[in-house]
Design a protein around this motif. Structure first.
Motif, PDB file in Angstrom:
ATOM      1  N   GLU A  59      75.870   6.506 -19.851  1.00 44.35           N
ATOM      2  CA  GLU A  59      76.582   6.569 -18.563  1.00 44.35           C
ATOM      3  C   GLU A  59      75.958   7.584 -17.603  1.00 44.35           C
ATOM      4  O   GLU A  59      76.091   7.443 -16.374  1.00 44.35           O
ATOM      5  CB  GLU A  59      78.063   6.894 -18.794  1.00 44.35           C
ATOM      6  CG  GLU A  59      78.898   5.737 -19.367  1.00 44.35           C
ATOM      7  CD  GLU A  59      78.724   5.539 -20.875  1.00 44.35           C
ATOM      8  OE1 GLU A  59      78.004   6.344 -21.505  1.00 44.35           O
ATOM      9  OE2 GLU A  59      79.299   4.570 -21.419  1.00 44.35           O
ATOM     10  N   ASP A  60      75.285   8.618 -18.161  1.00 44.17           N
ATOM     11  CA  ASP A  60      74.693   9.614 -17.250  1.00 44.17           C
ATOM     12  C   ASP A  60      73.388   9.127 -16.630  1.00 44.17           C
ATOM     13  O   ASP A  60      72.813   9.812 -15.783  1.00 44.17           O
ATOM     14  CB  ASP A  60      74.473  10.940 -17.995  1.00 44.17           C
ATOM     15  CG  ASP A  60      73.514  10.760 -19.174  1.00 44.17           C
ATOM     16  OD1 ASP A  60      73.308   9.597 -19.605  1.00 44.17           O
ATOM     17  OD2 ASP A  60      72.967  11.751 -19.660  1.00 44.17           O
ATOM     18  N   THR A  81      73.260   6.411 -14.881  1.00 35.66           N
ATOM     19  CA  THR A  81      73.632   5.655 -13.667  1.00 35.66           C
ATOM     20  C   THR A  81      74.356   6.601 -12.712  1.00 35.66           C
ATOM     21  O   THR A  81      74.813   7.666 -13.122  1.00 35.66           O
ATOM     22  CB  THR A  81      74.596   4.495 -14.005  1.00 35.66           C
ATOM     23  OG1 THR A  81      75.877   5.048 -14.365  1.00 35.66           O
ATOM     24  CG2 THR A  81      74.081   3.638 -15.141  1.00 35.66           C
ATOM     25  N   ALA A  99      77.548   7.981 -10.707  1.00 32.55           N
ATOM     26  CA  ALA A  99      78.915   8.135 -11.231  1.00 32.55           C
ATOM     27  C   ALA A  99      79.758   6.904 -10.900  1.00 32.55           C
ATOM     28  O   ALA A  99      79.658   6.342  -9.810  1.00 32.55           O
ATOM     29  CB  ALA A  99      79.565   9.384 -10.635  1.00 32.55           C
ATOM     30  N   GLU A 100      80.589   6.476 -11.863  1.00 34.39           N
ATOM     31  CA  GLU A 100      81.338   5.238 -11.699  1.00 34.39           C
ATOM     32  C   GLU A 100      82.379   5.341 -10.591  1.00 34.39           C
ATOM     33  O   GLU A 100      82.934   6.415 -10.333  1.00 34.39           O
ATOM     34  CB  GLU A 100      82.008   4.844 -13.030  1.00 34.39           C
ATOM     35  CG  GLU A 100      83.089   5.785 -13.491  1.00 34.39           C
ATOM     36  CD  GLU A 100      83.450   5.576 -14.968  1.00 34.39           C
ATOM     37  OE1 GLU A 100      82.554   5.276 -15.773  1.00 34.39           O
ATOM     38  OE2 GLU A 100      84.643   5.737 -15.304  1.00 34.39           O
ATOM     39  N   ASN A 124      82.802   8.168 -16.862  1.00 36.47           N
ATOM     40  CA  ASN A 124      81.377   8.324 -17.163  1.00 36.47           C
ATOM     41  C   ASN A 124      81.108   8.709 -18.614  1.00 36.47           C
ATOM     42  O   ASN A 124      80.151   9.420 -18.921  1.00 36.47           O
ATOM     43  CB  ASN A 124      80.729   9.322 -16.191  1.00 36.47           C
ATOM     44  CG  ASN A 124      80.905   8.888 -14.745  1.00 36.47           C
ATOM     45  OD1 ASN A 124      80.606   7.753 -14.397  1.00 36.47           O
ATOM     46  ND2 ASN A 124      81.453   9.768 -13.923  1.00 36.47           N
ATOM     47  N   GLN A 125      82.003   8.229 -19.468  1.00 29.17           N
ATOM     48  CA  GLN A 125      81.846   8.366 -20.915  1.00 29.17           C
ATOM     49  C   GLN A 125      82.063   6.980 -21.523  1.00 29.17           C
ATOM     50  O   GLN A 125      82.608   6.101 -20.867  1.00 29.17           O
ATOM     51  CB  GLN A 125      82.917   9.321 -21.481  1.00 29.17           C
ATOM     52  CG  GLN A 125      82.858  10.731 -20.928  1.00 29.17           C
ATOM     53  CD  GLN A 125      81.625  11.497 -21.410  1.00 29.17           C
ATOM     54  OE1 GLN A 125      81.116  11.220 -22.499  1.00 29.17           O
ATOM     55  NE2 GLN A 125      81.147  12.419 -20.594  1.00 29.17           N
ATOM     56  N   ARG A 146      82.816  -1.608 -16.079  1.00 23.04           N
ATOM     57  CA  ARG A 146      82.484  -0.382 -15.365  1.00 23.04           C
ATOM     58  C   ARG A 146      81.760  -0.740 -14.064  1.00 23.04           C
ATOM     59  O   ARG A 146      80.858  -1.577 -14.072  1.00 23.04           O
ATOM     60  CB  ARG A 146      81.578   0.474 -16.266  1.00 23.04           C
ATOM     61  CG  ARG A 146      81.190   1.833 -15.697  1.00 23.04           C
ATOM     62  CD  ARG A 146      80.535   2.714 -16.768  1.00 23.04           C
ATOM     63  NE  ARG A 146      80.280   4.039 -16.253  1.00 23.04           N
ATOM     64  CZ  ARG A 146      79.073   4.528 -15.955  1.00 23.04           C
ATOM     65  NH1 ARG A 146      77.998   3.789 -16.175  1.00 23.04           N
ATOM     66  NH2 ARG A 146      78.940   5.746 -15.456  1.00 23.04           N
ATOM     67  N   ILE A 149      79.586   0.791 -10.835  1.00 17.81           N
ATOM     68  CA  ILE A 149      78.797   1.947 -10.386  1.00 17.81           C
ATOM     69  C   ILE A 149      78.069   1.592  -9.093  1.00 17.81           C
ATOM     70  O   ILE A 149      77.781   0.420  -8.846  1.00 17.81           O
ATOM     71  CB  ILE A 149      77.742   2.334 -11.456  1.00 17.81           C
ATOM     72  CG1 ILE A 149      76.916   1.088 -11.833  1.00 17.81           C
ATOM     73  CG2 ILE A 149      78.401   2.959 -12.672  1.00 17.81           C
ATOM     74  CD1 ILE A 149      75.750   1.361 -12.750  1.00 17.81           C
TER      75      ILE A 149
END
Lengths: 342, 342
Positions: A46-47, A49, A51-52, A64-65, A71, A73
């Protein structure tokens, strides 16, 4: 910096994306999969991309986990940029707007290997829930005129990242085909006091030769004047101009419909690449001194999905003239899909 | 039997070609060169094609024999058929016309190995002479509304026969893009009493950033809102709505222009596949009781060629929305072509 440009002769807006530092031969592109050792759309990445902006997290985990089901983004390489004020100017006979917009990615499942036709109806309904949420959020932005949501499946359809996903583009202009459909819907309604798509749907249901599937909520048919082989329209049976009005019940029905259609296409055309485009009503055009017009989407429009397998590239003059030659009648296409063994 | 069908929602005519006896997987087409041991477009193979409708024979030889420089034949596998009466009917909300039209092939040289950029200006002028002759002949046919002439070069652009040729389609309908350009030209003329394309051309000549080439008769520029990388418009500098009005002198000037442009494209983009489309004024629409309208082509239109290298397939939603994303600015494209070493 990207620009939106309007040419009076084609009466259309085009996005011109500046890609600096390339040599001319770099423009000869063969579409390629982006090969990365680690897929940025998988759990634990997730890191990698931005932040969602939305996530469906049944267990209410941290943003973002891992733990999400769907999800959303911002696109890391956006065609249009969200920052800045919308500016418009004339340039002689032409018009220009700066490249303001939103470009987002909807990751439809954390599971890397699953194909669109593998997703269950309830999972597709979750994806549509994300669409609905993003539409409701982004339409508050007064710079935008229209939001397109689309899915490219397969390399030939433009999907450079294999992990299944859709994309969203919020535009400060109305796309050409939508403008035509809006005008047609409005003129028809003024003359007949009925919705054009509702009448078309009634004819398709009664005729039946182009109908692929129907249930209480949605109908799927091959358009009478399909521009491409096996193009399908997925249409809500009740008059709805706005996708964001779908209830949870309808989202699930839509998931069932799309699941069934994708299975049929996979069976008949051997997992074809395809484009799926949401044709929703545009956001309302502002009028000087009439702020209340902002939130009125045109109700004489009827939203639909259009699904086009990319099994044949238009050759020759179709792009230049807009006149398409389709070697498969929609009646044949519908019959193959109805008879498909899934 | 082919049909032309009109869908009110897309407000366009589409040709639906019936291809019987195919299985669904046969629709998954990879475009392939037609491999024949003997090329039907070469000298000595004239009996392998339908009888010619035009030929340029400097030595006044017999028809359908060698000795021609340019030869025009009906397409052996026509999209639309020349025989029969044009019939039109409604079908609920839709419209139908039967697939009446003309589909011809212009063989541009007897020499199999020569590429378009190899043809000299005078040879290209002879090809244009054939265009002019066919336009004048076919427009007497009252069933037609418009004649498109187009060239596909390279397999990716739709040329399944490698021997260089163009094609002509006479249609009983007006293609969508032409209808838009006609409306724009007419509205502009009514408001300003000037031609839209003439004004656009004046702006391009004075601005210069998108100009590739100009002489006394023709100008070539990359359109301000190009939908595709390296698209070019070839435009007569004097106001002309009809290609058939070109004098022999102008045909030669056009040959020089196209020859130069093809050389520049070959140098910059390494012999790219391309589509070249003649955007001529449509044939006049008949009006009840006013037969004199038949021969009045709309004079507020300004004809041009559009040339589009096929170096990038539109991905995703362009086909669905009509909204194009172009990663090459026309200013960059023009600069590369101006600086090309041929």
């Amino acid at each position: 910096m990207s620009e939106l440009r309007w040419d009076p002769f084609i009466d259309s807006w085009v996005a011109i994306i500046e890609a600096r530092g390339r040599r001319p031969v770099d423009f000869i592109t063969e579409r390629k999969r982006i090969e990365t050792s680690v897929c940025p759309f998988c759990y634990g990445q997730e890191d990698k991309t931005p932040a969602e902006v939305y996530a469906l997290r049944p267990d209410a985990g941290l943003p973002n986990q891992p733990g999400w089901k769907v999800r959303v983004i911002p696109n890391k390489f956006p065609i249009l940029r969200i920052e800045g004020q919308l500016e418009a100017r004339g340039e002689g006979v032409y018009d220009v707007k700066n490249g303001i917009g939103a470009h987002e990615v909807i990751i439809e499942t954390p599971e890397h290997e699953r194909q669109p036709a593998d997703l269950r109806a309830a999972e597709l309904a979750d994806v549509f829930r994300a669409f609905r949420s993003r539409l409701v959020d982004l339409r508050r932005d007064k710079r935008f005129r229209h939001i397109v949501i689309y899915k490219n499946h397969g390399l030939e359809a433009g999907a450079t990242i294999p992990h299944t996903h859709s994309q969203l583009l919020a535009l400060p202009v109305i796309p050409p085909h939508l403008r035509i459909a809006l005008r047609a819907s409005r003129d028809y309604f003024r003359r007949k006091e009925r919705c054009l798509m509702c009448d078309m749907l009634a004819q398709e249901l009664s005729d039946g030769r182009r109908l692929v599937r129907v249930d209480g909520e949605f109908a799927v048919f091959a358009p009478f004047a399909s521009r491409h082989p096996f193009t399908l329209r997925i249409v809500p049976r009740s008059h709805l101009h706005d996708f964001a009005q779908l209830t949870d019940h309808m989202l699930l029905a839509l998931g069932e419909t799309l699941h069934d259609v994708l299975r049929r296409l996979r069976a008949v055309l051997r997992d074809p690449p395809f484009n799926l485009v949401l044709h929703n009503a545009p956001l309302a055009v502002p009028r000087p001194g009439r702020p209340e017009f902002w939130h009125s989407l045109p109700a004489d429009y009827h939203w639909y999905f259009e699904l086009t397998p990319r099994i044949m590239d238009p050759a020759g003059f179709e792009g230049g003239t807009g006149f398409f030659i389709n070697p498969t009648s929609p009646e044949d296409a519908a019959r193959y899909l109805v008879e498909a063994v899934q």
